[in-house]
Enzyme design. Structure first.
Site, short mmCIF file in Angstrom:
data_model
loop_
_atom_site.label_atom_id
_atom_site.label_comp_id
_atom_site.label_asym_id
_atom_site.label_seq_id
_atom_site.Cartn_x
_atom_site.Cartn_y
_atom_site.Cartn_z
N GLU A 93 0.79 -1.16 0.17
CA GLU A 93 -0.03 -0.06 0.21
C GLU A 93 0.84 1.44 0.07
O GLU A 93 2.26 1.03 0.24
CB GLU A 93 -0.97 0.02 1.23
CG GLU A 93 -0.30 0.13 2.46
CD GLU A 93 -1.08 -0.13 3.87
OE1 GLU A 93 -2.19 -1.12 3.50
OE2 GLU A 93 -1.00 0.21 4.71
N HIS B 153 -4.28 3.26 8.16
CA HIS B 153 -2.97 2.72 8.79
C HIS B 153 -2.08 3.90 9.16
O HIS B 153 -1.99 4.99 8.12
CB HIS B 153 -2.33 1.72 7.85
CG HIS B 153 -3.12 0.39 7.63
ND1 HIS B 153 -3.02 -0.08 6.63
CD2 HIS B 153 -4.15 -0.01 8.44
CE1 HIS B 153 -3.67 -1.20 6.72
NE2 HIS B 153 -4.38 -1.37 7.90
#
Lengths: 412, 323
Positions: free
Chosen positions: B218, B256
């Site tokens: 990511e 995150h």
């Protein structure tokens, strides 16, 4: 968490990091009064008025009228986010300038065309600059250590320096156990070509800055420009300070520094319900469990011809209240033309999520197509619940099918 | 073999008596994980078998410290379910006790604490997975984490990912296509994590039971780029990659802590490019991850590495494959 320059400087002063004298103002009259009390009445003839917004690039940014969107001119030139004033009737000039800035929007390279509204100003004493430098402290993810960076290229975007002349950025990592050492500060000073008074001023400056970064649980501390005055002193002319969100629990005093007006109102609302929501410009709202899947869902919407209206991670405990709040926030965004719910039930059971969706839709009016994809634990029961609800859902059997249904809906 | 974890790995649960710890200990035992003890400071000397309807298949002894738990049970792995303010301390205690594998599930550990943990890990015998991760599972054998076991299927694709539910999504796509997994590992979404992509990929590359590697990255940092360089140089097995966050705006933390594009760096486009340049099979869409793995497996030279590998097990394996 981001804070304003004036707040960062206040914190830096506690660590004896040299800054210039200044005060924040929230109204034009206040700005004029501060200028008189702090500066003009004491014979100081140069001040700097700085718009306090969380975005960077303020010095080159231009103030635009909030109603007409036109650039604002003052004293014969475009009004910038950071403006130096000097000479006679200083407080009156500050008042006029503050009146032109406050409530209007500042457009910088970082804000995009939308700009951000100026609610606060910082009135600071001017200073005679010999040379501008850069100092920054940030985590180096590769080495898992915090790194102190300095450069002779101050006052410009450090990303630009890193891309064009990486050799001009000097780095020292902070030892996790021993801390940042004086010899490292000296190495940086010599690397910058400093000597005499400048060298003597720089070493303690950078030591104190590092101390502040560590003690305040910062995730970023940037002084750009870091200036050397004509008197041979280093001063933090600007200060950008971000805190590590994970460490906020041990700094309850930071709550006061939070400025909601710097954030999107929907994001502020979402935060109240502990929802992880980021507003975007697209037309397809999405509600997902898990950050990685939420990003992937946004990407999928884009690949399907739509454009994501938001990032929204509802987390593991997707109960009725959370889902209802999530819907309410998504539907407050007038651009949303369709909604995609993508839940992968691991610990969270899909049938419970389906119950939550149905009940939430009884509470919140949703008049756009709702595509639902529930997979994982109890997915079959979940689909039953949705089918028997009497509501119109577009039920997707898997991720690929969800993409197809988004594409159909967007095209319709 | 698979990597790091199998059905005979003895496991200690740190924070076993909390509600998260209890729930997942019951679920891990159910899956087949050999849980031998728990640690909750102040509850040493007791025996615990769950609470609030979450009951263990077998009661386990509880110890005050990791040191005691290890010396009494000979465990080689631990999993941590404690609140973030005390999680770094729990990891440090495990490192100090010299345990081989530590999985930390806790989300929200301050970066400053993890900087210290990273330093302690460097000169230790321990490997840390996480924090802020779903853990690790060797399908059909054992799980050390919070992932739903039933979506997995024993097989030969090694999975490594920074995410939780996106990993489940990808694994389900594989299982639905009949493709099993050797081991699946979620390495966590924080800026500082114990096991990086490159570490996991090295392990899968050396594991003769893994034929292909699926990596799901990511935005944020450059761990994917570093892994891609390694793959280009050393990995002969097919590698399939996906990066989440192509549509993420810069400067925003996407859930995150580590998923943030800062200073224009760490974008999905950069990472996709690094992966493609390294000869990795790219899944452009998160809906096509399973399909891309199937394609890569179909076109890959079939298990050549097994014959190349040599060693007793390799030869036996190669023979079996021929017959």
């Amino acid at each position: 968490m981001k804070i304003h320059e004036y707040q960062a400087k206040e914190l830096l002063r506690r660590f004896n990091v040299p800054t210039l004298q200044g005060r924040a103002a929230f109204a034009a009259e206040e700005a004029g009064k501060i200028c008189w009390e702090e500066f003009e009445s004491k014979g100081i003839t140069t001040v700097v008025v700085k718009a306090q917004v969380h975005a960077g690039g303020r010095g080159k940014g231009i103030i635009h009228d909030i109603a007409t969107g036109a650039q604002i001119e003052l004293f014969g030139k475009p009004l910038r986010g950071v403006t130096v004033l000097s000479g006679e009737n200083l407080s009156d000039k500050v008042y006029q300038l503050a009146k032109a800035m406050l409530g209007n929007k500042l457009v910088t390279i970082q804000t995009g065309a939308a700009g951000c509204i100026v609610h606060r100003l910082f009135i600071e004493q001017g200073c005679a600059i010999e040379k501008e430098f850069y100092a920054g402290i940030v985590l180096d993810r590769q080495s898992s250590k915090n790194t102190v960076m300095v450069s002779t290229e101050g006052g410009v975007e450090i990303e630009k320096v890193a891309a064009e002349t990486p050799g001009k950025i000097l780095k020292e990592s902070i030892d996790p156990l021993a801390g940042f050492q004086a010899f490292q500060a000296k190495r940086l000073a010599f690397g910058l070509g400093l000597n005499g008074n400048a060298y003597k001023s720089f070493v303690p400056f950078i030591m104190k800055l590092t101390q502040a970064y560590t003690d305040l649980d910062c995730s970023l501390l940037e002084i750009n420009p870091l200036v050397l005055t004509t008197d041979g002193e280093f001063i933090a002319l600007d200060a950008k300070m971000n805190f590590d969100d994970n460490a906020l629990y041990r700094h309850p005093e930071y709550e006061e520094l939070h400025d909601d007006s710097e954030e999107d109102p929907l994001e502020v609302e979402a935060a109240k319900f502990d929802l992880n929501y980021i507003k975007l410009d697209g037309n397809v709202g999405c509600m997902v469990n898990g950050a990685g899947l939420a990003m992937a869902t946004m990407d999928l919407i884009k690949l399907s011809g739509g454009s994501p209206a938001n990032f929204l991670d509802v987390g593991g405990g997707a109960d009725v209240e959370r889902i209802a709040n999530a819907f309410r926030i998504m539907m407050s965004d007038v651009n949303v033309k369709a909604v995609l719910i993508n839940i992968f039930g691991g610990i969270v059971r899909c049938d419970k999520v389906a119950d939550g969706i149905v009940q939430a839709l009884n509470q919140v009016k949703v008049n756009v197509p709702v595509i639902v994809r529930l997979d994982g634990t109890n997915a079959i029961e979940a689909v039953e619940t949705l089918r028997n609800s009497g509501m119109e859902f577009k039920i997707a059997t898997n991720f690929e099918d969800a993409a197809r249904k988004v594409a159909e809906t967007v095209a319709a | 073999m698979s990597i790091l974890l199998n059905k005979s790995t003895k496991v200690i649960v740190q924070g076993v008596t909390g509600s998260e710890g209890t729930f997942h200990t019951a679920s891990m035992m159910e899956y087949g994980t050999k849980i031998v003890a728990g640690v909750t400071p102040g509850k040493g000397g007791t025996v615990y078998s769950g609470k609030n309807g979450m009951l263990f298949k077998k009661a386990i002894p509880v110890f005050d410290t990791m040191e005691q738990a290890i010396s009494a049970t000979g465990a080689t792995a631990s999993i941590i379910f404690v609140p973030p303010p005390v999680a770094a301390d729990a990891i440090l205690e495990s490192i100090d006790a010299g345990i081989g594998l530590i999985v930390c599930i806790s989300e929200g550990i301050p970066t400053a604490d993890m900087v210290k943990v990273a330093a302690a890990l460097k000169n230790s015998k321990s490997r840390l997975i996480g924090p802020n991760c779903p853990g690790i599972i060797t399908p059909g054998e054992a799980k050390l984490g919070i992932m739903p076991g039933f979506i997995h299927k024993p097989g030969r694709v090694g999975v490594v990912s920074r995410s939780g539910t996106l990993t489940y999504e990808a694994v389900k796509q594989l299982t639905d296509l009949g493709i099993g997994q050797s081991t699946c590992m979620g390495i966590g979404g924080d800026p500082i994590i114990g096991t990086q992509f490159i570490d996991a990929i090295k392990l899968y590359n050396e594991d003769y039971k893994t034929d292909a590697i699926l990596m799901i990255g990511e935005i944020g940092g450059n761990a994917e780029e570093t892994a891609a360089e390694y793959i280009q140089k050393y990995v002969k097995k097919p590698v399939i990659g996906f990066i989440a966050g192509k549509t993420a705006p810069p400067g925003r933390r996407m859930g995150h802590a580590g998923a943030i594009i800062s200073g224009g760096k760490g974008t999905a486009d950069e990472k996709f490019k690094a992966l493609a340049d390294a000869g990795i099979h790219i899944a452009e869409s998160p809906a096509d991850i399973g399909k891309k793995v199937a394609e890569a497996l179909a076109t890959a030279p079939r298990r050549r590495h097994v014959a190349l590998r040599g060693g007793r097990m390799g030869k036996i394996r190669a023979k079996k494959l021929k017959s």
